[in-house]
Design an enzyme around this catalytic site. Structure first.
Site, PDB file in Angstrom:
ATOM      1  N   ARG A   1       1.382  -5.586  71.863  1.00 35.99           N
ATOM      2  CA  ARG A   1       2.697  -6.579  71.599  1.00 35.99           C
ATOM      3  C   ARG A   1       3.708  -5.632  72.151  1.00 35.99           C
ATOM      4  O   ARG A   1       4.008  -4.404  71.864  1.00 35.99           O
ATOM      5  CB  ARG A   1       2.497  -6.723  70.297  1.00 35.99           C
ATOM      6  CG  ARG A   1       3.818  -7.196  69.698  1.00 35.99           C
ATOM      7  CD  ARG A   1       3.717  -7.513  68.147  1.00 35.99           C
ATOM      8  NE  ARG A   1       5.102  -8.106  67.484  1.00 35.99           N
ATOM      9  CZ  ARG A   1       5.662  -9.209  67.468  1.00 35.99           C
ATOM     10  NH1 ARG A   1       4.684 -10.142  67.659  1.00 35.99           N
ATOM     11  NH2 ARG A   1       6.711  -9.526  66.749  1.00 35.99           N
TER      12      ARG A   1
ATOM     13  N   HIS B   1       9.496  -3.709  55.769  1.00 42.07           N
ATOM     14  CA  HIS B   1      10.753  -3.333  55.432  1.00 42.07           C
ATOM     15  C   HIS B   1      11.829  -4.222  55.545  1.00 42.07           C
ATOM     16  O   HIS B   1      11.270  -5.356  56.397  1.00 42.07           O
ATOM     17  CB  HIS B   1      11.032  -2.189  56.503  1.00 42.07           C
ATOM     18  CG  HIS B   1      11.480  -2.651  57.962  1.00 42.07           C
ATOM     19  ND1 HIS B   1       9.896  -2.781  58.565  1.00 42.07           N
ATOM     20  CD2 HIS B   1      12.143  -3.066  58.703  1.00 42.07           C
ATOM     21  CE1 HIS B   1      10.345  -3.461  59.724  1.00 42.07           C
ATOM     22  NE2 HIS B   1      11.753  -3.484  59.927  1.00 42.07           N
TER      23      HIS B   1
ATOM     24  N   ASP C   1      15.790  -5.044  57.375  1.00 42.64           N
ATOM     25  CA  ASP C   1      16.641  -4.335  58.597  1.00 42.64           C
ATOM     26  C   ASP C   1      17.952  -4.321  57.691  1.00 42.64           C
ATOM     27  O   ASP C   1      18.340  -5.199  56.874  1.00 42.64           O
ATOM     28  CB  ASP C   1      16.807  -5.215  59.614  1.00 42.64           C
ATOM     29  CG  ASP C   1      15.645  -5.313  60.432  1.00 42.64           C
ATOM     30  OD1 ASP C   1      14.640  -4.449  60.086  1.00 42.64           O
ATOM     31  OD2 ASP C   1      15.562  -6.225  61.242  1.00 42.64           O
TER      32      ASP C   1
ATOM     33  N   HIS D   1       9.657  -7.822  56.312  1.00 40.64           N
ATOM     34  CA  HIS D   1       8.772  -7.997  57.250  1.00 40.64           C
ATOM     35  C   HIS D   1       7.840  -6.953  57.883  1.00 40.64           C
ATOM     36  O   HIS D   1       8.344  -5.885  57.589  1.00 40.64           O
ATOM     37  CB  HIS D   1       9.497  -8.540  58.673  1.00 40.64           C
ATOM     38  CG  HIS D   1      10.598  -7.890  59.268  1.00 40.64           C
ATOM     39  ND1 HIS D   1      11.871  -7.794  58.370  1.00 40.64           N
ATOM     40  CD2 HIS D   1      10.746  -7.163  60.235  1.00 40.64           C
ATOM     41  CE1 HIS D   1      12.746  -7.164  59.166  1.00 40.64           C
ATOM     42  NE2 HIS D   1      12.124  -6.326  60.169  1.00 40.64           N
TER      43      HIS D   1
HETATM   44  C1  LIG Z   1      12.394   5.017  57.914  1.00 39.08           C
HETATM   45  C2  LIG Z   1      13.374   4.632  58.589  1.00 39.08           C
HETATM   46  C3  LIG Z   1      13.350   3.908  60.054  1.00 39.08           C
HETATM   47  C4  LIG Z   1      14.967   3.134  60.039  1.00 39.08           C
HETATM   48  C5  LIG Z   1      15.679   4.193  59.305  1.00 39.08           C
HETATM   49  C6  LIG Z   1      14.913   4.546  57.820  1.00 39.08           C
HETATM   50  O1  LIG Z   1      15.231   5.545  57.413  1.00 39.08           O
HETATM   51  C7  LIG Z   1      15.148   3.280  57.002  1.00 39.08           C
HETATM   52  C8  LIG Z   1      15.243   1.891  57.857  1.00 39.08           C
HETATM   53  C9  LIG Z   1      14.706   1.813  59.366  1.00 39.08           C
HETATM   54  C10 LIG Z   1      15.303   0.973  60.175  1.00 39.08           C
HETATM   55  C11 LIG Z   1      14.484  -0.337  59.990  1.00 39.08           C
HETATM   56  C12 LIG Z   1      15.125  -1.660  60.970  1.00 39.08           C
HETATM   57  C13 LIG Z   1      15.385  -0.819  62.448  1.00 39.08           C
HETATM   58  O2  LIG Z   1      14.173  -0.640  62.978  1.00 39.08           O
HETATM   59  C14 LIG Z   1      16.091   0.368  62.044  1.00 39.08           C
HETATM   60  C15 LIG Z   1      16.437   1.141  63.494  1.00 39.08           C
HETATM   61  C16 LIG Z   1      17.193   0.489  61.402  1.00 39.08           C
HETATM   62  O3  LIG Z   1      18.385   0.519  61.516  1.00 39.08           O
HETATM   63  O4  LIG Z   1      16.654   0.829  60.129  1.00 39.08           O
HETATM   64  C17 LIG Z   1      15.075   1.429  61.537  1.00 39.08           C
HETATM   65  C18 LIG Z   1      15.542   2.824  61.187  1.00 39.08           C
HETATM   66  C19 LIG Z   1      14.982   3.898  62.545  1.00 39.08           C
HETATM   67  O5  LIG Z   1      13.818   3.566  62.859  1.00 39.08           O
HETATM   68  O6  LIG Z   1      15.515   4.719  62.684  1.00 39.08           O
HETATM   69  O1  LIG Z   2       8.020  -5.608  66.486  1.00 41.23           O
HETATM   70  C1  LIG Z   2       8.377  -6.677  65.933  1.00 41.23           C
HETATM   71  O2  LIG Z   2       8.112  -7.591  65.957  1.00 41.23           O
HETATM   72  C2  LIG Z   2       9.366  -6.166  64.723  1.00 41.23           C
HETATM   73  C3  LIG Z   2       9.866  -4.693  64.441  1.00 41.23           C
HETATM   74  C4  LIG Z   2      11.086  -4.533  63.397  1.00 41.23           C
HETATM   75  O3  LIG Z   2      10.824  -5.228  62.550  1.00 41.23           O
HETATM   76  C5  LIG Z   2      11.912  -3.482  63.669  1.00 41.23           C
HETATM   77  O4  LIG Z   2      12.068  -2.895  64.754  1.00 41.23           O
HETATM   78  O5  LIG Z   2      12.856  -3.433  62.889  1.00 41.23           O
HETATM   79 FE   LIG Z   3      12.728  -4.923  61.461  1.00 41.48          FE
END
Ligand SMILES: C=C1C[C@]23C[C@@]1(O)CC[C@H]2[C@@]12CC[C@H](O)[C@@](C)(C(=O)O1)[C@H]2[C@@H]3C(=O)O
Ligand SMILES: O=C(O)CCC(=O)C(=O)O
Ligand SMILES: [Fe+2]
Length: 661
Positions: free
Chosen positions: A272, A205, A207, A262
């Protein structure tokens, strides 16, 4: 042969070279930035452009503090499942296990997601689960503050290196109390070996935020994806942090920085633990490429959206969706509805299907020439013209913003004519409409269509309207429409055949707009409205006079272009207003430029007498504009537009749209 899983790494220049013995020996360079190095900002920008990822050393966060926080997190994840579940399920904040986000993504992971702005949930998570909850809450809060500082520092360096003004523009977004940042603690329990080569801890994904700052224990698993699509290991280093470029920074830098894909693979030897701070802007913040990074509007890759719109769209996607790319481009985005798809953020979409390679080539060429990004002109920057602004808002802006009111009899005007003397701001008005409505803006000057596309211009009009429908809501701005549609070419005279076909095609296309619900508007502009033929005038149903600026508007322009400087003699704005009767907006600009030139001429005269070239930092200061400079500028410039004023008034009386009193 036994191959050690432990990655070998050596340091080369500024980068850590990591050779993964499981893959082809491909050296992977993770740039390392020492935050106290004076060159840090240049290295950061280079890393963000090349990888969207870098490692930070010399960050100033105390190692004992990190160890203490890590120990607390380990204690939490070691609790019995039923206990941890009291802090879940993640909504999105709270404790989650296996499931990531709301759309069915799973991983070998458990985590806590915390909102950096509200300690209520943080307290709630730890209150019911951890005996030492008070200490943990404080540690977490301190960590968030440290991460906010680190991300702000990085963003300040980015802004300085990219010359983004003001310098704190980016860091402010994460420093303000409304910033929408969050913290995630991920725990990837060790996973027994299976026959599958790779198992996913956290799926691939990007961020969504501006930047993420990550710290993990010394267990490997994190990988980043290079531009060529290969995945490479990031050697863990518990004493350093890693910075990840997020989607929002990609948009703000107009794609110069890439948000890096990543993922985390499971580990069969050790668990981890990672902690990531996602630095996000306030929910209401408008996200768009910085204009200083988009010198030509047509190169603007993204339409403006708020962080809140992007975030809610992100939560409708799966983890691995490329949210900034085009998803299903046929779905339309209306400014009133929540953004339904990620692709709506990408400005440059593909083309609609064309029947032939020839029309497609025409569309490509046309797109290069005339599709513009958001022109970024605000109503307030147009001085005066209050009537024209009001009429335009009612005729175009409101129907786009609130389409549900504009049905049946009230369906929106599709053709609007802006007429008036040259240099009065017609193009600026059209751009303000496109900016406010966030519509795709097709800017064509009719005279250049006629000269450049002579043979093909009829096909060009068809392609233009197809593109506009495809990119709807759109505004087609046809400047100098009199160059195409002029009654001089009427039946009695020998009208050029190509030009006649062009005119007919334009009329057909405009009729087509009337019959559909597509939000495509034609905004035409002319200085010679009386030259338009009746057929065109009928289709340009709303006709708005853009007159010469009145005294109040002229005063606004003078105050903006020639502001009085503190400590200098006040400039005679009253005289300027009085003596500029009959001047158009462009005339006023020329007048002001001429006045501002006078003090510079005096300075240049001094420099002309100097034999050697004066170094940049010793150049004399340019003095103030004096009242006599204004007199001289007034006597050297002439209004160009007032002669026909009565003709515009007459046309306005006969055909113009008026505000009903
Ligand atoms: C599948 C998902 C988890 C996420 C929200 C989403 O719909 C798409 C983006 C995901 C992500 C990736 C980065 C971060 O870990 C996170 C908190 C974010 O802001 O976007 C997660 C979201 C989540 O886990 O709620
Ligand atoms: O755990 C990690 O090192 C990466 C996790 C990550 O990419 C995320 O939480 O969005
Ligand atoms: Fe991430």
């Amino acid at each position: 042969m036994v191959v050690s899983l432990k990655p070998k790494s050596v340091t080369l220049n500024n980068s850590q070279v990591h050779v993964n013995p499981k893959c082809k020996p491909s050296p992977v360079l993770i740039p390392v930035v020492n935050l106290t190095d004076p060159n840090a900002k240049t290295q950061i920008v280079k890393a963000c452009e090349e990888l969207g990822f870098f490692k930070v050393v010399n960050h100033g966060v105390r190692p004992e503090f990190l160890t203490q926080l890590e120990e607390e997190a380990i204690k939490f994840f070691a609790l019995p499942q039923f206990h941890k579940d009291k802090a879940g399920p993640a909504d999105p904040f709270g404790y989650g296990s296996k499931r990531i986000g709301p759309n069915g993504d799973v991983g070998w992971i458990e985590y806590i997601l915390l909102n950096a702005n509200s300690d209520t949930k943080t307290t709630a998570v730890f209150l019911q689960t951890t005996p030492t909850f008070r200490e943990v809450v404080v540690l977490v809060e301190v960590f968030m503050e440290e991460m906010k500082d680190m991300s702000s520092k990085v963003l300040d360096m980015v802004a300085e290196e990219l010359k983004i003004e003001p310098k704190d523009k980016l860091s402010k977004l994460v420093k303000v109390k409304e910033s929408d940042s969050c913290l995630r603690m991920n725990h990837y329990p060790e996973k027994e070996e299976t026959r599958r080569k790779e198992e996913i801890g956290f799926g691939e994904h990007t961020d969504p935020q501006l930047v993420s700052v990550l710290r993990s224990n010394n267990t490997e698993g994190l990988q980043i994806c290079l531009k060529d699509g290969t995945w490479v290991d990031v050697p863990p280093d518990h004493s350093s942090f890693f910075v990840i470029v997020g989607d929002t920074l990609q948009v703000m830098t107009n794609g110069r920085f890439k948000s890096v894909k990543h993922r985390v693979l499971t580990n069969t030897k050790r668990s981890r633990l990672s902690m990531i701070y996602f630095a996000g802007p306030p929910l209401t913040e408008k996200i768009a490429p910085f204009s200083c990074l988009v010198p030509k509007q047509e190169d603007c890759l993204y339409r403006e959206f708020t962080w809140s719109q992007y975030k809610s769209a992100a939560y409708k996607t799966k983890l691995g969706d490329y949210r900034l790319a085009l998803g299903s481009i046929n779905q339309r985005w209306r400014p009133t509805s929540p953004l339904p798809l990620a692709g709506a953020f990408w400005k440059k979409s593909m083309f609609p299907p064309f029947e032939s390679a020839e029309t497609r080539a025409l569309a490509e060429s046309l797109s290069r020439d005339i599709i513009r990004g958001n022109p970024n002109v605000k109503w307030e920057s147009i001085k005066g013209l209050e009537n024209a602004k009001r009429l335009l808002k009612e005729a175009v802006v409101m129907p786009i913003k609130y389409p549900s009111y504009f049905n049946g009899l009230l369906s929106p005007w599709k053709g609007i004519l802006l007429f008036g003397p040259p240099g009065t701001g017609k193009t600026m008005l059209a751009k303000a409409v496109a900016t406010e409505c966030n519509t795709t803006f097709f800017n064509i000057s009719a005279s250049s269509v006629v000269s450049k596309w002579r043979g093909d211009s009829e096909k060009l009009i068809r392609v233009l309207f197809d593109l506009a429908k495809h990119h709807a809501p759109s505004t087609i701005f046809l400047d100098e429409i009199d160059a195409i549609i002029s009654q001089r070419g009427g039946e009695g005279r020998s009208e050029h055949e190509a030009s006649r076909r062009l005119k007919t095609e334009l009329l057909i296309q405009m009729d087509g707009l009337q019959k559909t619900n597509e939000l495509v508007f034609v905004l035409a502009a002319t200085n010679l409205p009386w030259e338009l033929d009746a057929a065109m005038l009928r289709r340009l149903e709303k006709r708005i006079l853009v007159p010469l600026p009145d005294p109040e508007a002229r005063r606004g322009m003078f105050e903006m272009l020639l502001p009085s400087q503190p400590g200098d003699e006040p400039l005679p704005h009253d005289v300027l207003v009085e003596k500029s009767e009959g001047y158009s907006g462009s005339d006023i600009r020329i007048l002001c430029k001429e006045a501002a030139m006078q003090p510079l001429r005096r300075t240049l005269a001094v420099l002309e007498d100097t034999e050697d070239i004066v170094p940049e930092d010793e150049l004399p200061k340019v003095g103030a504009i004096l009242p006599e400079d204004i007199d001289r500028a007034l006597s050297n410039t002439r209004p160009s537009a007032h002669l026909h004023a009565h003709l515009y008034d007459k046309f306005n009386d006969d055909y113009g749209s008026h505000i009903l009193k």
